[in-house]
Motif scaffolding. Structure first.
Motif, PDB file in Angstrom:
ATOM      1  N   MET A   1      25.043  36.660  67.039  1.00 35.07           N
ATOM      2  CA  MET A   1      25.882  36.016  66.054  1.00 35.07           C
ATOM      3  C   MET A   1      25.891  34.502  66.277  1.00 35.07           C
ATOM      4  O   MET A   1      25.867  33.741  65.320  1.00 35.07           O
ATOM      5  N   LEU A  27      30.302  31.585  61.881  1.00 30.40           N
ATOM      6  CA  LEU A  27      29.621  32.538  62.743  1.00 30.40           C
ATOM      7  C   LEU A  27      29.620  32.089  64.199  1.00 30.40           C
ATOM      8  O   LEU A  27      29.805  32.902  65.113  1.00 30.40           O
ATOM      9  N   GLY A  31      31.520  34.164  67.034  1.00 33.06           N
ATOM     10  CA  GLY A  31      30.669  34.622  68.122  1.00 33.06           C
ATOM     11  C   GLY A  31      31.154  34.159  69.479  1.00 33.06           C
ATOM     12  O   GLY A  31      31.157  34.920  70.450  1.00 33.06           O
TER      13      GLY A  31
END
Length: 51
Positions: A1, A27, A31
């Motif tokens: 990710m 993201l 992540g």
């Protein structure tokens, strides 16, 4: 990710497409949060580690 987020950040920066920049940033942040939680020993999605 995290890798996908960084790739989208770079593509968005190079092409000037702001939506890619925004999605990439989201993201990366999600992540990193999941990675830190997994490293601290908290269960993420029913698993002991994020990876």
């Amino acid at each position: 990710m995290i890798v996908l987020g960084v790739i989208l950040l770079v593509i968005g920066f190079v092409t000037g497409i702001s939506i890619l920049w925004t999605i990439g940033l989201i993201l990366v942040v999600v992540g990193v949060i999941l990675w830190v939680l997994g490293a601290l020993g908290h269960s993420v999605g029913g698993r002991k580690h994020y990876w």
